[in-house]
Design an enzyme around this catalytic site. Sequence first.
Site, short mmCIF file in Angstrom:
data_model
loop_
_atom_site.label_atom_id
_atom_site.label_comp_id
_atom_site.label_asym_id
_atom_site.label_seq_id
_atom_site.Cartn_x
_atom_site.Cartn_y
_atom_site.Cartn_z
N ASP A 56 0.84 -1.52 0.16
CA ASP A 56 0.29 0.15 0.40
C ASP A 56 1.08 1.16 -0.27
O ASP A 56 2.17 1.44 0.70
CB ASP A 56 -0.81 -0.12 1.08
CG ASP A 56 -1.69 0.80 1.55
OD1 ASP A 56 -1.45 1.97 0.37
OD2 ASP A 56 -3.08 0.80 1.96
N ASN A 83 1.95 6.40 -10.26
CA ASN A 83 0.51 6.17 -11.63
C ASN A 83 -0.30 6.25 -9.80
O ASN A 83 -1.61 5.77 -9.76
CB ASN A 83 1.01 5.60 -11.31
CG ASN A 83 0.13 4.94 -12.69
OD1 ASN A 83 -0.71 5.61 -13.43
ND2 ASN A 83 -0.90 3.76 -12.13
N TYR A 148 -10.46 14.96 -6.24
CA TYR A 148 -9.89 15.08 -7.04
C TYR A 148 -9.21 15.47 -7.32
O TYR A 148 -7.91 15.55 -7.43
CB TYR A 148 -10.43 13.57 -7.81
CG TYR A 148 -9.92 13.03 -9.03
CD1 TYR A 148 -8.68 11.89 -9.01
CD2 TYR A 148 -9.50 13.81 -10.47
CE1 TYR A 148 -7.99 11.89 -9.52
CE2 TYR A 148 -8.76 13.07 -11.54
CZ TYR A 148 -7.78 12.25 -11.09
OH TYR A 148 -7.32 11.69 -12.01
N THR A 185 -10.76 0.03 -15.27
CA THR A 185 -10.98 0.52 -13.91
C THR A 185 -11.49 2.36 -14.26
O THR A 185 -12.95 2.13 -13.73
CB THR A 185 -9.81 1.92 -13.22
OG1 THR A 185 -9.24 0.13 -12.82
CG2 THR A 185 -10.63 1.95 -11.85
#
Length: 243
Positions: A56, A83, A148, A185
Amino acid sequence: MGSERVALVTGAAGGLGQEFCVALAERGYRVAGLDVADLTETGERAGGSFLGIQADVTDRTAVAAAVEAVIGHHGHLHIVVNNAGIYPAMPFEETTIEDWRRVMRLNLEGPFIVTQAALPHLRAAGWGRVVNIVSAVVFLGPPDMVAYTTSKAGLVGFTRALAGAVGEDGITVNAIAPGLTSTATAARTVGADGGFERVRDLQVIPRVEAPGDLVSTLAYVCDEGSGFLTGQTINVDGGSAMH
């Protein structure tokens, strides 16, 4: 020269991260991929000496161990591609503090942790490339992606400031800003409600962006000859945002 360079890519189990691992391996780089998810498919595609590490990026201890595993396997580390990230769309008024912190932790704190762990090895090598994957949203500001957009704008600031901190060490720091790119995704996140088509219609290049559209830019910023390019954000979004 690529065969002498070692790259670590985060978020490498799928999507852009997997494509970046494959592209770098094809260009002769020795590649390690980091993700919380299984990296078997990436390893099969990248082949060769690919090293997959499940960890993680927000866990400092796990990241430190992962970087040491890269050094143990490949001997060096020269390139870090930050990324890993998430991009939930949600109305601002419905964004909880937990939502906000989750986005900031993965998208902004993760690159900080990974880069800080890797930097001593880049400095020891006397040559390095840090590449942060941001987003064209920093130029567009979509109203349903406040958290975001803020996290990626923060990563642009991180890119600029860190470039100044490591320039004397032969290390460059740049950001690549994709538009909405066709990955599994993204298809799960926005594909069902026509998100790809809406974004495509904002572009001057009238097709959906593919992962391969970003590979040449990644290769460019990692190249031996790009040592005078640093602190920059390169927008690769088909012309949705021009700046």
